[in-house]
Design a protein around this motif. Sequence first.
Motif, PDB file in Angstrom:
ATOM      1  N   ARG A 152      41.670  34.400  33.024  1.00  0.00           N
ATOM      2  CA  ARG A 152      40.768  33.683  33.439  1.00  0.00           C
ATOM      3  C   ARG A 152      39.859  34.664  34.069  1.00  0.00           C
ATOM      4  O   ARG A 152      38.483  34.538  34.307  1.00  0.00           O
ATOM      5  N   THR A 153      40.229  35.542  34.930  1.00  0.00           N
ATOM      6  CA  THR A 153      39.597  36.266  35.936  1.00  0.00           C
ATOM      7  C   THR A 153      38.708  37.327  35.187  1.00  0.00           C
ATOM      8  O   THR A 153      39.141  38.031  34.269  1.00  0.00           O
ATOM      9  N   PRO A 154      37.276  37.284  35.438  1.00  0.00           N
ATOM     10  CA  PRO A 154      36.552  38.099  34.879  1.00  0.00           C
ATOM     11  C   PRO A 154      37.024  39.620  35.028  1.00  0.00           C
ATOM     12  O   PRO A 154      37.337  39.998  36.130  1.00  0.00           O
ATOM     13  N   MET A 155      36.379  40.426  34.018  1.00  0.00           N
ATOM     14  CA  MET A 155      36.841  42.087  34.079  1.00  0.00           C
ATOM     15  C   MET A 155      36.398  42.542  35.589  1.00  0.00           C
ATOM     16  O   MET A 155      37.127  43.360  36.014  1.00  0.00           O
ATOM     17  N   PRO A 156      35.107  42.325  36.092  1.00  0.00           N
ATOM     18  CA  PRO A 156      34.673  43.053  37.263  1.00  0.00           C
ATOM     19  C   PRO A 156      35.645  42.888  38.331  1.00  0.00           C
ATOM     20  O   PRO A 156      35.540  43.712  39.422  1.00  0.00           O
ATOM     21  N   ALA A 157      36.478  41.753  38.459  1.00  0.00           N
ATOM     22  CA  ALA A 157      37.230  41.367  39.309  1.00  0.00           C
ATOM     23  C   ALA A 157      38.688  42.137  39.340  1.00  0.00           C
ATOM     24  O   ALA A 157      39.665  42.099  40.167  1.00  0.00           O
ATOM     25  N   ARG A 158      38.906  42.805  38.211  1.00  0.00           N
ATOM     26  CA  ARG A 158      40.103  43.377  38.090  1.00  0.00           C
ATOM     27  C   ARG A 158      39.918  44.658  38.338  1.00  0.00           C
ATOM     28  O   ARG A 158      39.803  45.660  37.443  1.00  0.00           O
ATOM     29  N   GLU A 159      40.315  44.991  39.681  1.00  0.00           N
ATOM     30  CA  GLU A 159      40.145  46.529  40.098  1.00  0.00           C
ATOM     31  C   GLU A 159      41.242  47.399  39.340  1.00  0.00           C
ATOM     32  O   GLU A 159      42.283  47.334  39.414  1.00  0.00           O
ATOM     33  N   ALA A 207      42.646  39.532  46.985  1.00  0.00           N
ATOM     34  CA  ALA A 207      41.490  38.788  47.154  1.00  0.00           C
ATOM     35  C   ALA A 207      40.444  38.452  46.231  1.00  0.00           C
ATOM     36  O   ALA A 207      39.934  37.337  46.035  1.00  0.00           O
ATOM     37  N   ALA A 208      40.276  39.595  45.528  1.00  0.00           N
ATOM     38  CA  ALA A 208      39.212  39.731  44.375  1.00  0.00           C
ATOM     39  C   ALA A 208      39.517  38.521  43.334  1.00  0.00           C
ATOM     40  O   ALA A 208      38.679  37.784  42.905  1.00  0.00           O
TER      41      ALA A 208
END
Length: 507
Positions: free
Chosen positions: A186-193, A477-478
């Motif tokens: 579910r996590t959008p790619m920009p939040a996957r550091e 956190a992200a």
Amino acid sequence: MRASHRTTRSVLFPLSLMLGGAAAAAAVPAQSGPTDLTAQAQARAVPPKPKPAIKRVLPVTATGTSPAATAKTGTLAGKAPAPGSAAGGTTKRAAKLPAVVDPAATPTDSVFEVEAPEALPVAHWTVNDAQALLTAIKSAGDDGLFPRDYQPAALAAQIAQGEGPELDVLASHLFIWLTEDLRDGRTPMPAREQWFAVDPDQDLHPNSQLLAEATELHDVPGVLASLIPTHPDYALLKDMLAKAKDPRQIAMIRANLDRWRWLGRDLGLQYLMINVPEQMLRLTVNNRVIKTYRAIVGRPGKTATPQLAEQVKNVVFNPTWTVPQSIVVGEGLGKSLIGNPAKAKREGYVATQGPDGTITVVQQPGDTNSLGRAKLDMPNEHAIYIHDTPNRGLFALPARALSHGCVRAEHATELAMTMAILGADLPPETAIEYSLSGKYTKVPMAKPFPVYIAYFTVARDVAGLMRSFPDLYARDAAVIATFAQPRALHTTQRKSNEAVIKLDNPL
């Protein structure tokens, strides 16, 4: 230098225990002297299995799309648009969703009308299949997802009106949203550091295929269940989630459940897994962890170890190390060695200067080599690999985020020999001979051997107990923040678009 009988037995014994007697199924003659076994590996290579053909297709045109494909989606009083997806096909049936609930709202909140995104495929839904989808949506919380993201109130209202184009469009789109989140996360790619591990599942199981299977076979629960990660930690995290009461613990469990969905559903029968927060490496064979090793990972910041899914291509015994120019030039090593050949020889370096003045420095095999006595070569754009180290005392430290990005493995020589036996069918005696020879020897892998450098802050430890690990790179956190937001549109982005930093310095 040939290994003595006593040395051979002392190394073979733990290897045989580890491998359970199945290490060298296809032995090859022992070699003496050569440094590259490419021809032997090619002769033993196993051709990849062909991908199975998709037997069912929808009568729609499959297209790659972008967030612009949902530009017609309506909004309410400045709220975020209803979630959508960019993967799938186009439908030729124009239909208007009747009353769709804002994903951030509760089922009792006001509803509004929104046009169906034209980029998603549509199938015919019976009332029974739609009811099965509604049941699955209501239980999405078991996997750490939010039922509200998949519009249960709107779907229930449409089911009550019976079969028709409106139910087909709404159920198809909600099914795809749920399958995307179960399959890809579910996590959008920009939040996957620093997430560069490309998940193959959406290629193996595209939206249109899953939708066809669910509606033609009338097996919505079965199709959804087929997307769940097979790794035991996922099921253990679900059990933890069901029992958790503390909101922070729940949030961390959700984040780590989602991280499993970022990887391929099935990691394979044998692979290496490095969990960066735990600073441990595991060797898994036939779905069983047969050995764990302490690992040294990258320091936080620019030298943090990125998350990767790669393949070990070569096992290198007694590796050389080409010193990066940041040291050759930046620290003046090149000039000091070119001007003092005796020093270069004494310290185990070979320094050469090209016609353009560029100095190349290669550290030769030996006890002081920065890569130690073994290296697992896994070509990638980040120049990350797994290797030994002459500073083995560092493995005794509880905090081991010390490297420039590469992963140092405890007992790396043992690991390298095991990998050569499993992945290149090398006889154990030959693996030992290469290791003790002191000569650079590269053994190409004849079988695929995946490596996953992952980031789990809640996982099983080496004792098999679920626990939390320090968030070394402050990445929780992200991810957690995205769960407080409405479901984001899935795009064609498959990995982080952050800058690639070549971390080729093992020091």
